[in-house]
Structures are given as C-alpha cells and as structure tokens.
Design an enzyme around this catalytic site. Structure first.
Site, PDB file in Angstrom:
ATOM      1  N   MET A  81       0.821  -1.211   0.000  1.00  0.00           N
ATOM      2  CA  MET A  81       0.000   0.000   0.000  1.00  0.00           C
ATOM      3  C   MET A  81       0.859   1.267   0.000  1.00  0.00           C
ATOM      4  O   MET A  81       2.069   1.217   0.192  1.00  0.00           O
ATOM      5  CB  MET A  81      -0.923  -0.009   1.220  1.00  0.00           C
ATOM      6  CG  MET A  81      -1.908  -1.170   1.237  1.00  0.00           C
ATOM      7  SD  MET A  81      -2.908  -1.226   2.749  1.00  0.00           S
ATOM      8  CE  MET A  81      -3.894   0.268   2.567  1.00  0.00           C
ATOM      9  N   HIS A  82       0.194   2.390  -0.210  1.00  0.00           N
ATOM     10  CA  HIS A  82       0.711   3.748  -0.008  1.00  0.00           C
ATOM     11  C   HIS A  82       1.702   4.229  -1.060  1.00  0.00           C
ATOM     12  O   HIS A  82       2.073   5.396  -1.051  1.00  0.00           O
ATOM     13  CB  HIS A  82       1.377   3.899   1.371  1.00  0.00           C
ATOM     14  CG  HIS A  82       0.635   3.283   2.515  1.00  0.00           C
ATOM     15  ND1 HIS A  82      -0.690   3.546   2.768  1.00  0.00           N
ATOM     16  CD2 HIS A  82       1.041   2.398   3.477  1.00  0.00           C
ATOM     17  CE1 HIS A  82      -1.064   2.868   3.841  1.00  0.00           C
ATOM     18  NE2 HIS A  82      -0.045   2.165   4.279  1.00  0.00           N
ATOM     19  N   ASP A 236      -2.601  -5.178   0.488  1.00  0.00           N
ATOM     20  CA  ASP A 236      -2.079  -6.478   0.899  1.00  0.00           C
ATOM     21  C   ASP A 236      -2.703  -7.018   2.179  1.00  0.00           C
ATOM     22  O   ASP A 236      -2.995  -8.219   2.267  1.00  0.00           O
ATOM     23  CB  ASP A 236      -0.552  -6.443   1.017  1.00  0.00           C
ATOM     24  CG  ASP A 236      -0.029  -5.269   1.836  1.00  0.00           C
ATOM     25  OD1 ASP A 236      -0.838  -4.503   2.416  1.00  0.00           O
ATOM     26  OD2 ASP A 236       1.205  -5.103   1.890  1.00  0.00           O
TER      27      ASP A 236
END
Length: 482
Positions: A81-82, A236
């Site tokens: 992520m991110h 995830d």
C-alpha cells in the site's frame, strides 16, 4: 468456483497463484523484486520491474500449467500500500515509485495532519501515506509534479497494464490520506490541500467488483480467455484477511511479513486516529477494519541475517520451538521509523543490554522479543471492546513456532496457524477475483482455513514477559530524546 488467478505485488517479490474450482491452490510462482535506497530514509522501486515480473510469472504458468491458466475466469490483485506511482498523460512513469516505508515526507505529513484531515480520513497522516509524498514531489521535483496525469497505487499500475483502466478500490485508497473513509469516496478537500483533483485519481470500485477485463493482446499472448474479469482487489493486508476469511468483529490476524500487522475487522466505521491505529475500508463492501502496524517485523530478522550472514530460518531455528525466560538484551525494531503507536518517522532501532557474552542466539531472541513487544503496542493502542479473542498467523515469520508461542504469551491471545497451504494475500486476491467473475456472496467464498496448530499463552511466563515489556517501553522516550 471458477478457476481464478491471484496476483500479489509484494515489496520483495511478485507472486502469481492459480486457484482451482474447489477453492484450493493449484500452483504458484514467484518473481523477485529489488528496492533502491538512494538516500537516508528513501525507499523506491521501478514500476516497470512489476510488469517484467508479472510477464515472467504468467509465462512460467503458461509453460507449466497452460491448461489451468487458459481456464481462468477472474483475476484479483493485491499489493503493498501507499506507494506513489506517478503516470504522465502518455502513460509513462515519471519517476521511481516512492514506497510505503519511505520516510522522506515527514515534514509534509506533519503539515497535512490536523483535525480536518483526521476527521475526513479517520487516520493520522503518516509519512508513509501517499498524499504527503505528492507534496514532497511538488516541493522538490516541481517539473515532475507538473506532468502528473494520474497517481496510482502499486497494484493499480499493474492493473493499468492488465486492463488499460485507471482504477483503484477502497481498502488501498484508504491508505492515501485522500479518501473520505467513512463515505468510501475521494475527498475533494484533501485533494485540494495537495494541489490535486479528482482528475488525477483513478476510478473507485469495491474489492469484489469488476474493474475491467484483461486486454485481448495479453489474453492471446499468455493463452488465456478473452474477457477475463479483473476484480478491484485489495491492499495487501485486506487481501490477507480475505485469504483467511476474516469478516467478523473480534477476529483478527497477525501478519509477520516485512512489516508486522495486527488486523481486526469491524462492522461499522469507528476511527480512532489519536491512537495511531489505522482505520481503513475492508475489501468487502460495507465493512471496515482497524490495523496496528510496526514497520520492521520479519524485516528485522532479515536485517539481522544479513549482518550475521545466516539464513533467517537458521537463526530462529537455533532457538528451538518453545520459549523460556525473556532475554537480557532489549531490541527496539525501529529500523525504518515506527507507526503504531508512536507515529515517529525519525526514530531508529537500538540494542540495549549488550555484554561480552552476547552471541547470535541472544541477538536473535532480542529481535524476536522486540517485534513481539511492538505488536503488543499495537494491541494496547486498540479499543478494548474490539480486542480479538484469537489471531490467525500469516506471513513468513509464522514459520517459526518459537515466535508464535512468544507472540501468544506477550499478547495474551491464542494464535492459530493454518494447515500447510497458501492462505495469504495472493489467495485473498484470487477469492476477490472469483467474486467479481461470478457475483457470488463474498461470505460463501471467504472461508477460514483448517487449523494446523494452536499456540496458547504460557501463563507461567506471562509476568516475566510483562516486566520485559515494561523495560522495552521505558527505552523509547530515552532513544527518542536523542
């Protein structure tokens, strides 16, 4: 169920998992990825390497399991992520992706993090989140910022290659600081604060919904059907929750991957940003989840293995399978800063209590205990009413029986290990692919795995570990002051 494919884009590898009509894995292949760290606190990856890895994985599946691959009807995506993947108007990548564990944007994150941002997003604006990274790019690479057409999360760049569509989904988007997490929609106000607009954002779908179809040229190239459905998928950790069938409150999983995660689903939207607990959308419609994160879990053992030049499994295996008294060495696992509960991008790790007799086993034990204590911090930061009564262990670190017994004792919660098999993010992604392809009720597909082993807290050692945890907690303010 139809035959499905789960693609999980991890930090260190891309995994492709074929899942059969009975819902069990047929086979999986993994392609390695590398991370670049050009400066202190930076962590980057070339998005084109994700495409190369996916091409290689699909080619291997075609060569060895072509018949099963040709029958796939749904594909699900999962990913770290991110990450800020910046794409120009011609579809080209403008710079390396700034990853989740990159801490360069701590100043920008602090500037964005206020009562308004927390009210809209339900979370602290962490330096690892996507929005502050874009503010950093605007301030430091203005010529690149000016060329941005779309900002995509890592798995969604892979989706762009697979489908030609710029799409994201709720669980991953919730980690950007641009999502109104309660409303499950982009926040125009948070986009405005980072000098962006909805035009820069991908279209949003739920994780179980269709986001597009596999491009015909890719279907032909890899011997697949035309019209294979690509699901929204998940970040995830939400994908891992789907892999182990978590959709009810008071359940949860403990993930011991590169980072460590304590994940608990919630039926309602109950943000508590002051605790540094993440409150994100679940990949399943109408659900949310809370998540405590430590940035270096199995990553801490990987680091130690590189220093000592021994495999991680050999280091942890030398401790045996059952725990004894806590060690005399204390380790703070802040190798890349820390999220829950400190929200401190500048803090770094430390060993305390070293002496001339300290050897490899003592260092390994200290690292395992330090990560367990960091997960205890995550548990303590959560609401008492939502504490899980049981945790399912996933991730590479779950291979160590010693570590799981240690975690159970430190957390005071039973930990269960699924039977041998793949129940991680790739399976969760494949299950989301099945939902998108068939329209099936997610609860009929997101089943929990059979249990191979249970790890109960060692009650006779709880007090000793409580005292060790207090020493661990006392170290942070001293190290932070430095």
């Amino acid at each position: 169920m139809p035959i499905t494919l789960g693609l999980d884009l991890g930090t260190s590898s891309l995994k492709a998992l074929l899942v059969g009509e009975d819902g069990t894995p047929i086979t999986s292949v993994t392609e390695s990825l590398t991370v670049e760290r050009p400066h202190f606190g930076w962590s980057e990856q070339n998005p084109e390497s994700w495409i190369v890895a996916c091409e290689a994985a699909l080619s291997r599946l075609q060569a060895d399991y072509g018949e099963a691959l040709s029958a796939v009807e749904g594909i699900g995506l999962s990913g770290h992520m991110h990450g800020a993947t910046l794409v120009g108007a011609d579809g080209s990548v403008l710079r390396p992706c700034i990853l989740w564990n990159d801490t360069r944007s701590s100043i920008e994150a602090a500037a964005l993090d206020d009562d308004e941002a927390r009210r809209i997003t339900g979370n602290i604006v962490f330096p690892g989140f996507t929005a502050p990274k874009l503010d950093w790019v605007r301030a430091n690479e203005p010529e690149i910022f000016a060329k941005i057409d779309k900002v995509l999360l890592p798995k969604d760049y892979l989706r762009l290659w697979l489908t030609g569509e710029a799409v994201s989904e709720m669980s991953d988007a919730a980690g950007t600081s641009w999502l109104d997490t309660g409303a499950r929609d982009w926040s125009d106000r948070m986009l405005e604060r980072t000098h962006l607009s909805r035009a820069h954002m991908p279209r949003l779908v739920e994780g179980t919904e269709r986001s597009g179809d596999l491009r015909p040229e890719l279907a032909e190239r890899f011997g697949m059907k035309r019209g294979v459905v690509i699901a929204g998928g998940a970040g995830d950790n939400a994908a891992s929750a789907c892999g182990v069938g978590l959709s009810e409150p008071r359940t949860g999983f403990l993930s011991l991957g590169t980072s460590g995660v304590l994940f608990t689903p919630s039926a309602g939207y109950e943000p508590a940003p002051e605790t540094a607990i993440h409150t994100f959308c679940h990949a399943l419609p109408g659900l949310w989840h809370q998540m405590g994160v430590t940035l270096s879990a199995a990553g801490s053992i990987e680091w130690l293995s590189q220093i000592l030049k021994e495999k991680p499994g050999d280091l942890t295996g030398a401790l045996g399978e059952t725990i004894g008294e806590p060690g005399r060495v204390t380790f703070l696992p802040y190798l890349a800063g820390e999220r829950t509960p400190h929200n401190n991008a500048a803090i770094r790790g430390v060993f305390a209590g070293l002496d001339a007799a300290t050897g490899r086993e003592a260092l390994t034990q200290a690292v395992l205990e330090g990560v367990a204590f960091s997960m205890r911090d995550c548990l303590e930061a959560g609401a008492e009413a939502s504490r899980p009564h049981q945790l399912i262990a996933v991730g590479a670190g779950a291979r160590s029986a010693y570590w799981l017994e240690l975690m159970a004792t430190v957390l005071g919660v039973e930990i269960v290990l699924p039977e041998a098999g793949d129940f991680g993010a790739a399976l969760g992604a494949a299950r989301l692919g099945a939902c998108a392809a068939t329209g099936a009720d997610p609860k009929t597909i997101m089943t929990t795995p059979p249990v191979a082993k249970r790890f109960a807290p060692r009650e006779e050692l709880r007090q000793a570990y409580e005292e060790s945890y207090r020493r661990y907690r006392a170290l942070y303010p001293m190290v932070s002051a430095l």
